[in-house]
Design a protein around this motif. Sequence first.
Motif, PDB file in Angstrom:
ATOM      1  N   VAL A  68      39.943  31.391  35.332  1.00  0.00           N
ATOM      2  CA  VAL A  68      39.958  32.639  34.553  1.00  0.00           C
ATOM      3  C   VAL A  68      39.842  33.827  35.493  1.00  0.00           C
ATOM      4  N   ALA A  69      38.920  33.748  36.450  1.00  0.00           N
ATOM      5  CA  ALA A  69      38.730  34.861  37.398  1.00  0.00           C
ATOM      6  C   ALA A  69      40.000  35.138  38.181  1.00  0.00           C
ATOM      7  N   VAL A  70      40.647  34.093  38.659  1.00  0.00           N
ATOM      8  CA  VAL A  70      41.890  34.285  39.412  1.00  0.00           C
ATOM      9  C   VAL A  70      42.988  34.822  38.492  1.00  0.00           C
ATOM     10  N   ALA A  71      43.081  34.275  37.290  1.00  0.00           N
ATOM     11  CA  ALA A  71      44.113  34.721  36.353  1.00  0.00           C
ATOM     12  C   ALA A  71      43.962  36.195  35.997  1.00  0.00           C
ATOM     13  N   VAL A  72      42.709  36.640  35.880  1.00  0.00           N
ATOM     14  CA  VAL A  72      42.465  38.059  35.599  1.00  0.00           C
ATOM     15  C   VAL A  72      42.974  38.914  36.759  1.00  0.00           C
ATOM     16  N   LEU A  97      32.016  33.732  30.967  1.00  0.00           N
ATOM     17  CA  LEU A  97      33.362  34.296  31.114  1.00  0.00           C
ATOM     18  C   LEU A  97      33.283  35.771  31.510  1.00  0.00           C
ATOM     19  N   ALA A  98      32.375  36.521  30.887  1.00  0.00           N
ATOM     20  CA  ALA A  98      32.228  37.944  31.218  1.00  0.00           C
ATOM     21  C   ALA A  98      31.813  38.112  32.679  1.00  0.00           C
ATOM     22  N   GLU A  99      30.848  37.299  33.137  1.00  0.00           N
ATOM     23  CA  GLU A  99      30.429  37.384  34.537  1.00  0.00           C
ATOM     24  C   GLU A  99      31.579  37.027  35.478  1.00  0.00           C
ATOM     25  N   ALA A 100      32.354  36.006  35.122  1.00  0.00           N
ATOM     26  CA  ALA A 100      33.492  35.617  35.962  1.00  0.00           C
ATOM     27  C   ALA A 100      34.489  36.773  36.087  1.00  0.00           C
ATOM     28  N   VAL A 101      34.712  37.477  34.982  1.00  0.00           N
ATOM     29  CA  VAL A 101      35.626  38.623  34.995  1.00  0.00           C
ATOM     30  C   VAL A 101      35.105  39.715  35.933  1.00  0.00           C
ATOM     31  N   PHE A 102      33.817  40.032  35.853  1.00  0.00           N
ATOM     32  CA  PHE A 102      33.271  41.090  36.699  1.00  0.00           C
ATOM     33  C   PHE A 102      33.170  40.670  38.163  1.00  0.00           C
ATOM     34  N   ALA A 106      35.014  42.703  41.076  1.00  0.00           N
ATOM     35  CA  ALA A 106      34.289  43.186  42.263  1.00  0.00           C
ATOM     36  C   ALA A 106      34.957  42.681  43.546  1.00  0.00           C
ATOM     37  N   LEU A 107      35.376  41.428  43.540  1.00  0.00           N
ATOM     38  CA  LEU A 107      36.025  40.888  44.734  1.00  0.00           C
ATOM     39  C   LEU A 107      37.380  41.542  44.978  1.00  0.00           C
ATOM     40  N   ARG A 108      38.105  41.814  43.902  1.00  0.00           N
ATOM     41  CA  ARG A 108      39.392  42.498  44.072  1.00  0.00           C
ATOM     42  C   ARG A 108      39.161  43.898  44.640  1.00  0.00           C
TER      43      ARG A 108
END
Length: 134
Positions: A68-72, A97-102, A106-108
């Motif tokens: 999910v994080a990569v897909a976002v 899921l919300a934490e994975a998104v943030f 942040a990494l991006r």
Amino acid sequence: MAKIACLIIPFPVSKNMTAEYQSPHDRAYTEALINAAPQEAKAFLHMKHTAEREDGAIPIKYRELMSVAVAVTTQCAYCIEAHIKNAIDAGATREELAEAVFIAGALRAGGAVGNGLMVMRMYDEMSGEPDSLA
């Protein structure tokens, strides 16, 4: 130095082109894409199935949260949808899921800052001004 203005030039849209670029209806083209490049599709699907296997060292829930994080960050709507469903099925919560998104965001953003370091070095190399590290 000359300044270059960025212009937004409207893309001519034909009568047959839909208003949206990605649509769930595009999934109908899956077989056509696979048939048009069968060797590449076979290699891609093998890699995808290997990465998404349930018997790896990383538990499936964490694999799906990572997906999910990569897909976002890659902004693949189909991947986001599929991996959210897979993550939920693997027991992921709304909060995870919300934490994975943030984390992904942040990494991006961190990648942009990291590339900013390169920008500073290149400026020093290309500008003819004294090195900012001196």
